[in-house]
Design a protein around this motif. Structure first.
Motif, mmCIF file in Angstrom:
data_model
loop_
_atom_site.group_PDB
_atom_site.id
_atom_site.type_symbol
_atom_site.label_atom_id
_atom_site.label_comp_id
_atom_site.label_asym_id
_atom_site.label_seq_id
_atom_site.Cartn_x
_atom_site.Cartn_y
_atom_site.Cartn_z
ATOM 1 N N ILE A 1 0.818 -1.198 -0.144
ATOM 2 C CA ILE A 1 -0.005 0.112 -0.053
ATOM 3 C C ILE A 1 0.775 1.124 -0.001
ATOM 4 O O ILE A 1 2.072 1.252 0.185
ATOM 5 C CB ILE A 1 -0.970 -0.114 1.435
ATOM 6 N N ASP A 2 0.424 2.329 -0.153
ATOM 7 C CA ASP A 2 1.167 3.684 -0.284
ATOM 8 C C ASP A 2 1.540 3.809 1.277
ATOM 9 O O ASP A 2 1.012 3.569 2.196
ATOM 10 C CB ASP A 2 0.183 4.745 -0.583
ATOM 11 N N CYS A 3 2.675 4.240 1.123
ATOM 12 C CA CYS A 3 3.551 4.743 2.410
ATOM 13 C C CYS A 3 4.045 6.039 2.386
ATOM 14 O O CYS A 3 4.396 6.738 1.349
ATOM 15 C CB CYS A 3 4.921 3.736 2.402
ATOM 16 N N TYR A 4 3.817 6.791 3.530
ATOM 17 C CA TYR A 4 3.862 8.292 3.796
ATOM 18 C C TYR A 4 4.885 8.337 5.052
ATOM 19 O O TYR A 4 4.749 7.764 5.908
ATOM 20 C CB TYR A 4 2.806 8.962 3.591
ATOM 21 N N ILE A 5 5.464 9.525 4.933
ATOM 22 C CA ILE A 5 6.476 10.234 5.887
ATOM 23 C C ILE A 5 5.702 11.454 6.211
ATOM 24 O O ILE A 5 5.326 12.389 5.573
ATOM 25 C CB ILE A 5 7.863 10.401 5.441
ATOM 26 N N VAL A 6 5.256 11.275 7.503
ATOM 27 C CA VAL A 6 4.832 12.592 8.353
ATOM 28 C C VAL A 6 5.730 13.294 9.211
ATOM 29 O O VAL A 6 6.449 12.693 9.770
ATOM 30 C CB VAL A 6 3.261 12.413 9.155
ATOM 31 N N GLU A 7 5.693 14.682 9.011
ATOM 32 C CA GLU A 7 6.664 15.300 9.914
ATOM 33 C C GLU A 7 6.125 16.499 10.927
ATOM 34 O O GLU A 7 6.090 17.466 10.314
ATOM 35 C CB GLU A 7 7.758 15.961 8.730
ATOM 36 N N THR B 1 6.571 8.784 11.252
ATOM 37 C CA THR B 1 6.776 9.886 11.444
ATOM 38 C C THR B 1 8.579 9.927 11.133
ATOM 39 O O THR B 1 9.348 9.004 10.939
ATOM 40 C CB THR B 1 6.855 10.186 13.056
ATOM 41 N N GLN B 2 9.000 11.247 10.706
ATOM 42 C CA GLN B 2 10.369 11.350 10.324
ATOM 43 C C GLN B 2 11.373 11.092 11.329
ATOM 44 O O GLN B 2 12.648 10.426 11.325
ATOM 45 C CB GLN B 2 10.534 12.838 9.905
ATOM 46 N N SER B 3 10.901 11.278 12.698
ATOM 47 C CA SER B 3 11.749 11.073 13.813
ATOM 48 C C SER B 3 12.161 9.598 13.773
ATOM 49 O O SER B 3 13.146 9.190 14.453
ATOM 50 C CB SER B 3 11.045 11.717 15.188
ATOM 51 N N LEU B 4 10.971 8.798 13.514
ATOM 52 C CA LEU B 4 11.199 7.258 13.630
ATOM 53 C C LEU B 4 12.090 6.872 12.769
ATOM 54 O O LEU B 4 13.128 5.896 13.128
ATOM 55 C CB LEU B 4 9.969 6.415 13.412
ATOM 56 N N LEU B 5 12.069 7.393 11.644
ATOM 57 C CA LEU B 5 13.308 6.976 10.525
ATOM 58 C C LEU B 5 14.488 7.596 11.073
ATOM 59 O O LEU B 5 15.563 6.645 10.630
ATOM 60 C CB LEU B 5 13.001 7.533 9.195
ATOM 61 N N ARG B 6 14.694 8.478 11.470
ATOM 62 C CA ARG B 6 15.950 8.990 11.901
ATOM 63 C C ARG B 6 16.466 8.269 13.103
ATOM 64 O O ARG B 6 17.686 8.146 13.163
ATOM 65 C CB ARG B 6 15.750 10.573 12.399
ATOM 66 N N ASN B 7 15.893 7.723 14.099
ATOM 67 C CA ASN B 7 16.306 7.457 15.229
ATOM 68 C C ASN B 7 16.246 5.932 15.374
ATOM 69 O O ASN B 7 17.083 5.367 16.485
ATOM 70 C CB ASN B 7 15.183 7.914 16.458
ATOM 71 N N PHE B 8 15.827 5.192 14.404
ATOM 72 C CA PHE B 8 15.920 3.609 14.591
ATOM 73 C C PHE B 8 17.021 2.958 13.507
ATOM 74 O O PHE B 8 16.746 3.507 12.210
ATOM 75 C CB PHE B 8 14.496 3.098 14.346
ATOM 76 N N SER B 9 17.284 2.084 13.852
ATOM 77 C CA SER B 9 18.305 1.488 12.509
ATOM 78 C C SER B 9 17.468 0.600 11.688
ATOM 79 O O SER B 9 15.951 0.319 11.958
ATOM 80 C CB SER B 9 19.089 0.146 13.455
ATOM 81 N N THR B 10 18.015 0.072 10.666
ATOM 82 C CA THR B 10 17.324 -0.645 9.436
ATOM 83 C C THR B 10 16.753 -1.925 10.248
ATOM 84 O O THR B 10 15.445 -2.187 9.889
ATOM 85 C CB THR B 10 18.263 -1.040 8.503
ATOM 86 N N ALA B 11 17.413 -2.597 11.144
ATOM 87 C CA ALA B 11 16.684 -3.735 11.423
ATOM 88 C C ALA B 11 15.514 -3.636 12.344
ATOM 89 O O ALA B 11 14.612 -4.220 12.380
ATOM 90 C CB ALA B 11 17.806 -4.733 12.166
#
Length: 318
Positions: free
Chosen positions: A217-223, A251-261
């Motif tokens: 499904i479509d995936c979005y980054i919210v900030e 959220t942008q913070s989630l992508l920034r603070n968590f590793s790929t795994a």
């Protein structure tokens, strides 16, 4: 001056609608002093915790305002413009007070960034109010249609009341369907969002959808402005199309603070909601509980109707 009962009720409503706002304003005065003292002592604030406290208080205030507004049913008919203006006005004032407190959480932000916080809050509020307005319109319109049908059929008062309640129930269900279905569209409009474009993250998403055996499904980054909110969620019905199409949000913070795994585990968790049809089950349970509650209320009312005094019967049909 001798005021009519309806005007007195209107003044009482306006007074009552101001009570949650005054209480929230007084609480935020304490909250702002607390923030100032903490920052003045050089202590480090847990921004997530303080933001949750503030927004939790704001949510309680909003719910109180909504309950007062919905409880004033005759006034919403006789003075619908004044009642709606008072309701929206108090919410806008609350948002302004809340925005001022949020600025306290970010004392080093530039003025433009603070304005962005306030604008984002107003934007979210407007879209939420539109959603509430559409929901209430569907409920009231459905109940009115069934009430007019009962009148046209010449049904007895108890049956007319039952049919009106049935119309209200169908309006509630229809409003819930529309709310669930429009959730992805409302989220995209109420917050800054953009579709995922990073090739590596897209590959990770495709891999997770493939593992779960569900269509992507479509995936979005919210900030959200100046937010440390780490979250991911799925909204909408799986079979939706167009503006009703389901979507996954990060959220942008989630992508920034968590590793790929770690992100892979989070994505798989969210995809599992789709694979196991959790959203549909949650909606079905909500509708089922509403239906059972309404049926129970109708049965109790039907059994109690013959026992009610004539003046109470007349009042219940208003």
């Amino acid at each position: 001056m001798d005021l009519s009962p309806s005007v007195k009720n209107l003044l009482a409503y306006l007074l009552a609608s101001g009570i949650p706002l005054v209480a929230f304003t007084l609480w935020t005065e304490y909250f702002q002093r607390y923030i100032a003292e903490e920052l003045g002592d050089g202590r480090r604030l847990d921004l997530d915790r303080e933001m949750r406290r503030l927004r939790g208080a704001g949510l309680y205030t909003l719910c109180s305002q909504a309950i007062i507004y919905l409880a004033a049913s005759p006034l919403r008919i006789d003075y619908w413009g004044i009642a709606a203006a008072a309701f929206i006005g108090t919410l806008l004032l609350q948002q302004k007070v809340q925005a001022a407190c949020e600025e306290r959480l970010f004392p080093n932000s530039q003025k433009a960034e603070k304005t962005k916080i306030y604008s984002a809050g107003i934007r979210i509020l407007i879209w939420n109010l539109l959603g509430i307005a559409v929901y209430l319109f569907m409920v009231q319109t459905s109940a009115l249609i069934f009430a007019l049908a009962a009148h046209a059929l010449g049904l007895a008062p108890p049956l007319s009341l039952v049919l009106t309640m049935l119309g209200g129930l169908l309006g509630i269900i229809g409003g819930l369907v529309l709310t669930f279905a429009l959730a992805p569209f409302q989220i995209r409009k109420s917050m800054d969002s953009r579709q995922v474009a990073d090739p590596e993250f897209i590959a990770l998403l495709q891999n997770c959808f493939s593992k779960a055996g569900v269509p992507a499904i479509d995936c979005y980054i919210v900030e959200p402005p100046i937010s440390t909110w780490n979250n991911a969620w799925v909204a909408g019905f799986a079979r939706g199309r167009g503006i009703f199409k389901p979507a996954m949000f990060f959220t942008q913070s989630l992508l920034r603070n968590f590793s790929t795994a770690e992100l892979e585990g989070i994505i798989l968790h969210e995809v599992s909601h789709l694979a196991l049809k959790h959203l549909r089950k949650r909606f079905s349970k909500t509708v089922g509980l509403l239906a059972l509650s309404t049926i129970g209320l109708v049965l109790v009312g039907a059994l109690a109707w013959p026992l009610l005094p004539p003046e109470v019967r007349a009042l219940s049909l208003l």
